[in-house]
Design a protein around this motif. Structure first.
Motif, PDB file in Angstrom:
ATOM      1  N   ILE A  37       0.842  -1.201   0.000  1.00 14.44           N
ATOM      2  CA  ILE A  37       0.000   0.000   0.000  1.00 14.44           C
ATOM      3  C   ILE A  37       0.872   1.245   0.000  1.00 14.44           C
ATOM      4  O   ILE A  37       0.598   2.230  -0.702  1.00 14.44           O
ATOM      5  CB  ILE A  37      -0.950  -0.037   1.207  1.00 14.44           C
ATOM      6  N   GLU A  38       1.973   1.208   0.781  1.00 16.77           N
ATOM      7  CA  GLU A  38       2.901   2.348   0.765  1.00 16.77           C
ATOM      8  C   GLU A  38       3.475   2.561  -0.625  1.00 16.77           C
ATOM      9  O   GLU A  38       3.661   3.707  -1.064  1.00 16.77           O
ATOM     10  CB  GLU A  38       4.038   2.103   1.763  1.00 16.77           C
ATOM     11  N   LEU A  39       3.768   1.431  -1.305  1.00 16.76           N
ATOM     12  CA  LEU A  39       4.284   1.530  -2.676  1.00 16.76           C
ATOM     13  C   LEU A  39       3.270   2.234  -3.580  1.00 16.76           C
ATOM     14  O   LEU A  39       3.633   3.100  -4.388  1.00 16.76           O
ATOM     15  CB  LEU A  39       4.585   0.123  -3.185  1.00 16.76           C
ATOM     16  N   MET A  40       1.989   1.898  -3.416  1.00 16.48           N
ATOM     17  CA  MET A  40       0.961   2.530  -4.245  1.00 16.48           C
ATOM     18  C   MET A  40       0.833   4.016  -3.912  1.00 16.48           C
ATOM     19  O   MET A  40       0.679   4.854  -4.812  1.00 16.48           O
ATOM     20  CB  MET A  40      -0.379   1.810  -4.039  1.00 16.48           C
ATOM     21  N   LEU A  41       0.923   4.343  -2.616  1.00 15.53           N
ATOM     22  CA  LEU A  41       0.852   5.762  -2.240  1.00 15.53           C
ATOM     23  C   LEU A  41       2.028   6.539  -2.833  1.00 15.53           C
ATOM     24  O   LEU A  41       1.884   7.670  -3.306  1.00 15.53           O
ATOM     25  CB  LEU A  41       0.869   5.898  -0.719  1.00 15.53           C
ATOM     26  N   VAL A  70      -0.622  11.751   5.851  1.00 12.81           N
ATOM     27  CA  VAL A  70      -1.666  10.750   6.072  1.00 12.81           C
ATOM     28  C   VAL A  70      -1.059   9.357   6.118  1.00 12.81           C
ATOM     29  O   VAL A  70      -1.458   8.515   6.934  1.00 12.81           O
ATOM     30  CB  VAL A  70      -2.740  10.872   4.978  1.00 12.81           C
ATOM     31  N   ALA A  71      -0.068   9.094   5.257  1.00  9.33           N
ATOM     32  CA  ALA A  71       0.559   7.772   5.239  1.00  9.33           C
ATOM     33  C   ALA A  71       1.255   7.490   6.558  1.00  9.33           C
ATOM     34  O   ALA A  71       1.208   6.369   7.067  1.00  9.33           O
ATOM     35  CB  ALA A  71       1.543   7.674   4.085  1.00  9.33           C
ATOM     36  N   ALA A  72       1.893   8.509   7.138  1.00 12.63           N
ATOM     37  CA  ALA A  72       2.583   8.305   8.412  1.00 12.63           C
ATOM     38  C   ALA A  72       1.582   7.937   9.499  1.00 12.63           C
ATOM     39  O   ALA A  72       1.787   6.972  10.260  1.00 12.63           O
ATOM     40  CB  ALA A  72       3.350   9.564   8.798  1.00 12.63           C
ATOM     41  N   ALA A  73       0.460   8.660   9.573  1.00  8.60           N
ATOM     42  CA  ALA A  73      -0.560   8.342  10.576  1.00  8.60           C
ATOM     43  C   ALA A  73      -1.136   6.956  10.339  1.00  8.60           C
ATOM     44  O   ALA A  73      -1.330   6.177  11.282  1.00  8.60           O
ATOM     45  CB  ALA A  73      -1.665   9.389  10.531  1.00  8.60           C
ATOM     46  N   GLU A  74      -1.354   6.624   9.057  1.00 13.56           N
ATOM     47  CA  GLU A  74      -1.944   5.334   8.718  1.00 13.56           C
ATOM     48  C   GLU A  74      -1.032   4.187   9.130  1.00 13.56           C
ATOM     49  O   GLU A  74      -1.489   3.170   9.665  1.00 13.56           O
ATOM     50  CB  GLU A  74      -2.206   5.315   7.213  1.00 13.56           C
ATOM     51  N   VAL A  75       0.274   4.341   8.902  1.00 14.10           N
ATOM     52  CA  VAL A  75       1.210   3.275   9.271  1.00 14.10           C
ATOM     53  C   VAL A  75       1.245   3.094  10.782  1.00 14.10           C
ATOM     54  O   VAL A  75       1.238   1.960  11.277  1.00 14.10           O
ATOM     55  CB  VAL A  75       2.606   3.596   8.722  1.00 14.10           C
ATOM     56  N   ALA A  76       1.228   4.199  11.530  1.00 13.36           N
ATOM     57  CA  ALA A  76       1.265   4.080  12.985  1.00 13.36           C
ATOM     58  C   ALA A  76       0.054   3.313  13.490  1.00 13.36           C
ATOM     59  O   ALA A  76       0.171   2.362  14.281  1.00 13.36           O
ATOM     60  CB  ALA A  76       1.324   5.468  13.619  1.00 13.36           C
ATOM     61  N   ILE A  77      -1.139   3.661  12.991  1.00 15.54           N
ATOM     62  CA  ILE A  77      -2.361   2.973  13.428  1.00 15.54           C
ATOM     63  C   ILE A  77      -2.381   1.535  12.938  1.00 15.54           C
ATOM     64  O   ILE A  77      -2.688   0.600  13.696  1.00 15.54           O
ATOM     65  CB  ILE A  77      -3.600   3.728  12.898  1.00 15.54           C
ATOM     66  N   GLY A  78      -2.043   1.331  11.660  1.00 16.62           N
ATOM     67  CA  GLY A  78      -2.121  -0.012  11.088  1.00 16.62           C
ATOM     68  C   GLY A  78      -1.193  -0.989  11.775  1.00 16.62           C
ATOM     69  O   GLY A  78      -1.574  -2.112  12.100  1.00 16.62           O
TER      70      GLY A  78
ATOM     71  N   ALA B  34      13.973  -3.541   0.164  1.00 18.72           N
ATOM     72  CA  ALA B  34      13.709  -3.188  -1.231  1.00 18.72           C
ATOM     73  C   ALA B  34      12.828  -1.945  -1.316  1.00 18.72           C
ATOM     74  O   ALA B  34      13.022  -1.095  -2.194  1.00 18.72           O
ATOM     75  CB  ALA B  34      13.049  -4.362  -1.947  1.00 18.72           C
ATOM     76  N   LEU B  35      11.877  -1.838  -0.382  1.00 19.78           N
ATOM     77  CA  LEU B  35      11.004  -0.663  -0.383  1.00 19.78           C
ATOM     78  C   LEU B  35      11.804   0.599  -0.056  1.00 19.78           C
ATOM     79  O   LEU B  35      11.531   1.672  -0.617  1.00 19.78           O
ATOM     80  CB  LEU B  35       9.867  -0.860   0.612  1.00 19.78           C
ATOM     81  N   ALA B  63      11.733   6.866   4.073  1.00 19.70           N
ATOM     82  CA  ALA B  63      12.865   5.951   4.188  1.00 19.70           C
ATOM     83  C   ALA B  63      13.400   5.930   5.613  1.00 19.70           C
ATOM     84  O   ALA B  63      13.915   4.925   6.081  1.00 19.70           O
ATOM     85  CB  ALA B  63      13.961   6.358   3.205  1.00 19.70           C
ATOM     86  N   GLY B  64      13.269   7.036   6.318  1.00 22.31           N
ATOM     87  CA  GLY B  64      13.750   7.062   7.694  1.00 22.31           C
ATOM     88  C   GLY B  64      12.732   6.524   8.666  1.00 22.31           C
ATOM     89  O   GLY B  64      12.883   5.430   9.194  1.00 22.31           O
ATOM     90  N   ALA B  65      11.659   7.270   8.904  1.00 26.30           N
ATOM     91  CA  ALA B  65      10.771   6.952  10.021  1.00 26.30           C
ATOM     92  C   ALA B  65       9.865   5.759   9.727  1.00 26.30           C
ATOM     93  O   ALA B  65       9.806   4.802  10.499  1.00 26.30           O
ATOM     94  CB  ALA B  65       9.928   8.177  10.356  1.00 26.30           C
ATOM     95  N   ILE B  66       9.143   5.788   8.596  1.00 26.92           N
ATOM     96  CA  ILE B  66       8.113   4.773   8.369  1.00 26.92           C
ATOM     97  C   ILE B  66       8.737   3.398   8.187  1.00 26.92           C
ATOM     98  O   ILE B  66       8.272   2.404   8.745  1.00 26.92           O
ATOM     99  CB  ILE B  66       7.256   5.182   7.150  1.00 26.92           C
ATOM    100  N   MET B  67       9.857   3.329   7.445  1.00 31.58           N
ATOM    101  CA  MET B  67      10.450   2.013   7.216  1.00 31.58           C
ATOM    102  C   MET B  67      11.080   1.461   8.482  1.00 31.58           C
ATOM    103  O   MET B  67      11.093   0.251   8.701  1.00 31.58           O
ATOM    104  CB  MET B  67      11.474   2.096   6.084  1.00 31.58           C
TER     105      MET B  67
END
Lengths: 102, 170
Positions: A37-41, A70-78, B34-35, B63-67
């Motif tokens: 999903i992150e790849l699609m975003l 929004v992606a950052a918030a979504e990842v934290a919740i997910g 890879a991501l 690349a920093g925080a989310i990954m």
């Protein structure tokens, strides 16, 4: 090979989006599904920035920034949901976890 | 311009290869790495298009925080080992491939048909921090309200993550 135009970036973005969609369809690990999903975003972001440059407007970049927030918030919740499901069920196989109830 | 376009093709090939690795690799840690590669390539694309702020934020936030968060959860749940059962079996794989091929085809068709010709005389738009800040806080544009809403969204995200991840006492 001519100069790189917005069409090239849109094409690359479409390819990345389709790869992400394949991953969402075939994976059973919810963390990998999240990555797809992150790849699609990210693909959508690339299209937004390319179209913004194409049209000479900064709006595309602004939308990309909001998508990132929004992606950052979504990842934290997910990921919180995934950890919570793992705690209560000891598995995160997406075919086993078919209820939102704990 | 020629060097520019060669760089684009090399990076685009690298980017697509890394994206395929995200999906094809059975090891979640390798998928995550890879991501990270995909995101670094995209950051270079943003810089190449003059979107410096978006490119920097892409590196720092994605690349920093989310990954790091992804890798942290993979390690926390001990999912690092490749699991051959982690792909769907049966009909869903060809169906997903077909649906995505149709999606790609329609996206490419829409891009080819609806694309306006490139405007060469247009003044180039730059994405420096100054430009982004002026656009973000300009009351005549719609971004200010969205920016304030984003702060609420992030607050909800923080509180929700804490509530979801805490251990239940019952």
């Amino acid at each position: 090979m001519g100069p790189i135009t917005a069409t090239h970036y849109i094409g690359l973005s479409a390819i990345l989006f389709a790869i992400g969609a394949v991953g969402v369809g075939i994976k059973r690990n919810p963390i990998v599904i999240f990555m797809c999903i992150e790849l699609m975003l990210n693909a959508a972001n690339l299209a937004l920035v390319a179209m913004g440059k194409h049209l000479g407007s900064i709006s595309g970049q602004m939308m990309a920034i909001f998508v990132m927030a929004v992606a950052a918030a979504e990842v934290a919740i997910g990921l919180g949901i995934i950890v919570s499901i793992f705690r209560s069920r000891e598995t995160i196989d997406i075919d086993e976890v078919n209820l939102l109830k704990l | 311009m020629q060097g520019n376009s060669i760089g684009f093709w090399i990076l685009a090939a690298l980017c697509i290869f890394a994206a395929v690795q995200v999906v094809a690799n059975r090891n979640p840690v390798r998928s995550a790495l890879a991501l990270v590669g995909v995101m670094c390539c995209l950051s270079v694309f943003y810089f190449a298009q003059g979107a410096e702020f978006v490119g920097a934020v892409q590196l720092i936030v994605y690349a920093g925080a989310i990954m790091v968060l992804f890798l942290f959860v993979i390690m926390l749940l001990n999912l690092g080992a490749p699991n051959p059962m982690m792909d769907r079996v049966g009909l869903s794989k060809p169906v997903a491939l077909l649906a995505s091929a149709a999606l790609l085809g329609s996206l490419a068709l829409a891009g080819a048909l609806k694309m306006a010709p490139d405007r060469v005389g247009k003044s180039p738009v730059s994405g420096t921090v100054q430009q982004i800040g002026y656009a973000l806080f300009d009351p005549g544009r719609p971004w200010l309200f969205a920016f304030e809403l984003t702060s609420v969204l992030l607050l909800v995200g923080v509180v929700g993550a804490v509530v979801l991840a805490q251990r239940r006492s019952d």
